[in-house]
Scaffold this active site. Structure first.
Site, PDB file in Angstrom:
ATOM      1  N   HIS A  70       5.947  37.127  36.306  1.00 41.93           N
ATOM      2  CA  HIS A  70       8.409  36.784  35.325  1.00 41.93           C
ATOM      3  C   HIS A  70       7.659  35.520  36.139  1.00 41.93           C
ATOM      4  CE1 HIS A  70      12.173  35.894  35.543  1.00 41.93           C
ATOM      5  NE2 HIS A  70      11.749  36.519  33.842  1.00 41.93           N
ATOM      6  N   GLU A  73       5.139  33.457  34.198  1.00 42.67           N
ATOM      7  CA  GLU A  73       5.917  32.939  32.591  1.00 42.67           C
ATOM      8  C   GLU A  73       6.419  31.813  32.541  1.00 42.67           C
ATOM      9  OE1 GLU A  73       8.729  34.337  29.741  1.00 42.67           O
ATOM     10  OE2 GLU A  73       8.306  36.213  31.328  1.00 42.67           O
TER      11      GLU A  73
END
Length: 456
Positions: A70, A73
């Site tokens: 994450h 990302e």
């Protein structure tokens, strides 16, 4: 990012979206560097969805850096060798498009939706950051703080999220699904730029990616564009995926979460099969139908019996995904009404399962569930994003868009006897995982944290 407690079954939703007659079947090819390309022509609107899915999610993370998928990302929007921070978003917006990204336990995906004439520019941008991401301390360290704030907002300050985070950590002892997608705060606080760089170097390769394009396009032209922009990126040797298997459960498990909240809550879970063979895994389809009987439409059993008739709960539901790279859980959850106890709603949840195990369901109830599911999905047939999402989800879950007929047939084949059978077999009280939220007084000084930097 996180799984919704869907009111309708995941498999049926997937099958109906992919089975919509208004669009052509997808075209698929694989570039020489190993990148899979799937194109679905749908010319009903002058728009196109462009998505790149990486087979790298939270389940692939090593211990000690939970949430790094994450975190990376976030960093994918912070610039490349040729683009400055935020320039990616600005260029998408400049052509009237929208873009974002999401991370799950199984994958990370990036998308743009733009007018078709700007598709090539989206490929240029996405291929650039696949090959040329530039990480810098002046961007990385502030973004760590953004992710910490996101965790506080979405999990630490959300008692329901805390409960389900703890439920997953209790349900899985070895399998990495035990870790939250966003990561444990203790891990986030110790991230280094080298952690993010290593994740990017390991997994952001064309031979670990699937491109999905849906919209007003010609598939042959899209494949040629993909070959020109993505096909020039060299493939890489991917790390071995040593995902530990979950050991057998030896007895019931229980966990308690104490957090500021208005009402208590209870969640019950059982390990359940994951669909791997669409033409054979009958139990997965029967469990999907059982989930919808309990919580698939307005008249489903849990909201009707526990909330409206008995008034024992203010909310009650069921959830079973049944698809994904890892193992699955079947969940029941409820929030007791004022003056009612967690024990009462827990017993009421179990009683609904026992009633189906003992008495089964009527044929008209079975048919109603399917009909309601169809009605709930009809508008998704006109969604380019919905079609692209389901194609990508199937591919990254180890299935294929080609399974659409098998998925439809699997739901159609389910009988009332099969629903009764899975209700009998999969809900052993000695194999139950139980999580309870015990409310603490809410601080009058605690305000909701909202950061303008949060993308999701």
């Amino acid at each position: 990012m996180f799984h919704r407690l869907a009111a309708l079954t995941t498999l049926l939703a997937t099958a109906l979206v992919l089975g919509a007659p208004a669009a052509a079947n997808p075209f698929e090819t694989t570039l020489d560097n190993g990148m899979k390309i799937i194109v679905k022509e749908d010319r009903r609107a002058p728009s196109v969805v462009h998505m790149v899915w990486y087979k790298a999610g939270a389940m692939d993370e090593p211990d000690g850096v939970s949430g790094i998928a994450h975190m990376l990302e976030h960093m994918m929007f912070k610039g490349t060798e040729t683009l400055g921070p935020g320039e990616f978003n600005r260029r998408v917006s400049a052509v009237g498009g929208r873009d974002n990204a999401f991370t799950s336990r199984d994958y990370t995906a990036y998308f743009q939706q733009v007018p078709p004439e700007h598709l090539e520019q989206m490929m240029q941008l996405e291929a650039d950051r696949m090959a040329n991401l530039k990480l810098a301390e002046e961007q990385f360290l502030p973004e760590v703080e953004v992710v910490k704030e996101e965790r506080r907002l979405r999990t630490d300050d959300n008692p329901r999220a805390l409960l389900f985070e703890q439920l997953m950590a209790t349900a899985f002892l070895s399998h990495p699904y035990r870790r939250p997608v966003i990561g444990w705060m203790e891990d986030i606080e110790t991230y280094t730029m080298a952690d993010a760089q290593r994740w990017y170097d390991d997994w952001y390769a064309p031979n670990n990616a699937t491109l999905v394009v849906v919209g007003d396009v010609d598939h042959q032209a899209v494949i040629e564009l993909a070959r020109a922009h993505y096909g020039t990126i060299p493939s890489r040797v991917l790390p071995g995926r040593r995902i530990p298997a979950e050991p057998p459960q030896r007895g019931p498990r229980n966990t308690v979460v104490r957090a500021p909240a208005e009402l208590p809550m209870v969640a019950l879970a059982w390990h359940a099969p994951t669909l791997r063979a669409p033409t054979q895994d009958e139990d997965a389809y029967a469990l999907q139908v059982l989930s919808s009987v309990l919580d698939g439409f307005d008249g489903a059993r849990l909201p009707r019996h526990l909330v409206r008739e008995q008034e024992i709960a203010v909310a009650a539901g069921a959830s079973y995904g049944g698809t994904g790279r890892g193992p699955s859980l079947f969940l029941l959850m409820a929030t007791p009404a004022q003056e009612r106890s967690v024990t009462e709603v827990e017993q009421a949840l179990l009683a609904e399962i026992r009633r189906i195990a003992d008495e089964g369901i009527a044929e008209d109830e079975l048919r109603r569930v399917v009909t309601q599911a169809v009605a709930g999905q009809v508008y998704k047939r006109d969604s380019l994003m919905g079609q692209a999402m389901e194609i990508g989800f199937l591919e990254l879950a180890g299935l294929s868009w080609r399974d659409e007929e098998a998925l439809l047939d699997g739901i159609r084949r389910v009988t009332a006897d099969q629903v009764q059978d899975v209700a009998r077999r999969f809900f052993d009280p000695d194999m139950m995982i139980r999580a309870e939220l015990v409310p603490l007084p809410q601080s009058t000084t605690t305000a909701a944290r909202v950061s303008p930097l949060l993308r999701h």
